[in-house]
Design a protein around this motif. Structure first.
Motif, PDB file in Angstrom:
ATOM      1  N   LEU A 100      -9.794   2.087   5.340  1.00 19.83           N
ATOM      2  CA  LEU A 100      -8.825   2.399   4.284  1.00 19.83           C
ATOM      3  C   LEU A 100      -7.583   1.539   4.503  1.00 19.83           C
ATOM      4  CD1 LEU A 100      -9.102   6.293   4.480  1.00 19.83           C
ATOM      5  CD2 LEU A 100     -10.060   4.829   2.705  1.00 19.83           C
ATOM      6  N   SER A 101      -7.310   0.645   3.569  1.00 15.41           N
ATOM      7  CA  SER A 101      -6.157  -0.234   3.732  1.00 15.41           C
ATOM      8  C   SER A 101      -4.861   0.522   3.474  1.00 15.41           C
ATOM      9  CB  SER A 101      -6.251  -1.431   2.783  1.00 15.41           C
ATOM     10  OG  SER A 101      -5.912  -1.048   1.466  1.00 15.41           O
ATOM     11  N   LYS A 103      -2.418  -0.412   1.626  1.00 20.86           N
ATOM     12  CA  LYS A 103      -2.092  -0.442   0.191  1.00 20.86           C
ATOM     13  C   LYS A 103      -2.930   0.566  -0.596  1.00 20.86           C
ATOM     14  CE  LYS A 103       0.061  -4.853  -0.315  1.00 20.86           C
ATOM     15  NZ  LYS A 103       1.145  -4.869  -1.264  1.00 20.86           N
ATOM     16  N   ASP A 104      -4.201   0.719  -0.223  1.00 19.77           N
ATOM     17  CA  ASP A 104      -5.039   1.721  -0.890  1.00 19.77           C
ATOM     18  C   ASP A 104      -4.504   3.129  -0.650  1.00 19.77           C
ATOM     19  OD1 ASP A 104      -6.753  -0.203  -1.919  1.00 19.77           O
ATOM     20  OD2 ASP A 104      -8.225   0.010  -0.297  1.00 19.77           O
ATOM     21  N   ARG A 107      -1.397   3.704  -2.776  1.00 15.28           N
ATOM     22  CA  ARG A 107      -1.735   3.991  -4.178  1.00 15.28           C
ATOM     23  C   ARG A 107      -2.375   5.372  -4.321  1.00 15.28           C
ATOM     24  NH1 ARG A 107      -2.916  -1.450  -4.328  1.00 15.28           N
ATOM     25  NH2 ARG A 107      -5.069  -1.136  -3.699  1.00 15.28           N
ATOM     26  N   GLN A 108      -3.357   5.664  -3.468  1.00 14.21           N
ATOM     27  CA  GLN A 108      -4.096   6.926  -3.577  1.00 14.21           C
ATOM     28  C   GLN A 108      -3.197   8.151  -3.412  1.00 14.21           C
ATOM     29  OE1 GLN A 108      -7.498   7.183  -0.946  1.00 14.21           O
ATOM     30  NE2 GLN A 108      -7.855   9.306  -1.430  1.00 14.21           N
TER      31      GLN A 108
END
Length: 174
Positions: A100-101, A103-104, A107-108
């Motif tokens: 899981l980055s 940035k992800d 956003r999530q």
């Protein structure tokens, strides 16, 4: 489900009557009776010992997410900014290991940033709640690495889990 006050009263009655949950002793090299208090336990216990105790005590099957998440928010708001950065960094490191980055995750979860050193208490609370709910093993690993966070949890369910931990490290004392 009993109300918070009823539950607290029952826990206190159980503790007063000597009815405590005993956790198995899985760590023979660091006897439980060698710790004077939680700070001593947090400073001198091994990461594996903390991970084992916290792993059994802090899990969504034991303390529902709906009760733990407000506690996490309050606890994280009370820790020092440098400690909050360390907690955020630790969560992000573990999430990255799962693919899981940053940035992800940003956003999530609707975070204000993906940089640990710039995260607000609310951002770190969202990371902790997500880990607790969706990746309890990551949550437990971070608690093992950052045990000071446990001191700021106060919900009666959390108190009962801490009581089980206290019974473990105070085991041989009378």
């Amino acid at each position: 489900m009993p109300s918070s006050n009823e539950y607290r009263r029952q826990v206190m009655n159980d503790l007063a009557g000597g009815d405590v949950e005993q956790l198995p002793d899985n760590h023979a090299s660091a006897p439980a009776e060698n710790y004077d208090n939680f700070d001593d336990f947090a400073n001198r216990s091994s990461r594996e010992e903390r991970r084992g105790l916290f792993g059994r005590s802090f899990h969504p099957d034991r303390i529902p997410s709906a009760q733990m998440e407000p506690e996490l928010q309050q606890a994280i708001s009370r820790i020092q900014p440098n400690q909050r950065d360390d907690v955020a960094r630790d969560f992000l490191k573990h999430f990255k290991q799962r693919g899981l980055s940053e940035k992800d995750i940003e956003r999530q979860l609707g975070l204000s940033t993906h940089h640990a050193s710039h995260m607000s208490a609310d951002d770190v609370s969202k990371l902790a709640a997500f880990a607790y709910r969706s990746h309890p093993d990551i949550f437990q690993d971070v608690l093992a690495d950052q045990p000071f966070l446990v001191k700021f949890l106060s919900n009666p369910m959390v108190g009962a889990a801490l009581g089980a931990i206290a019974a473990k490290w105070m085991g041989g004392r009378r």
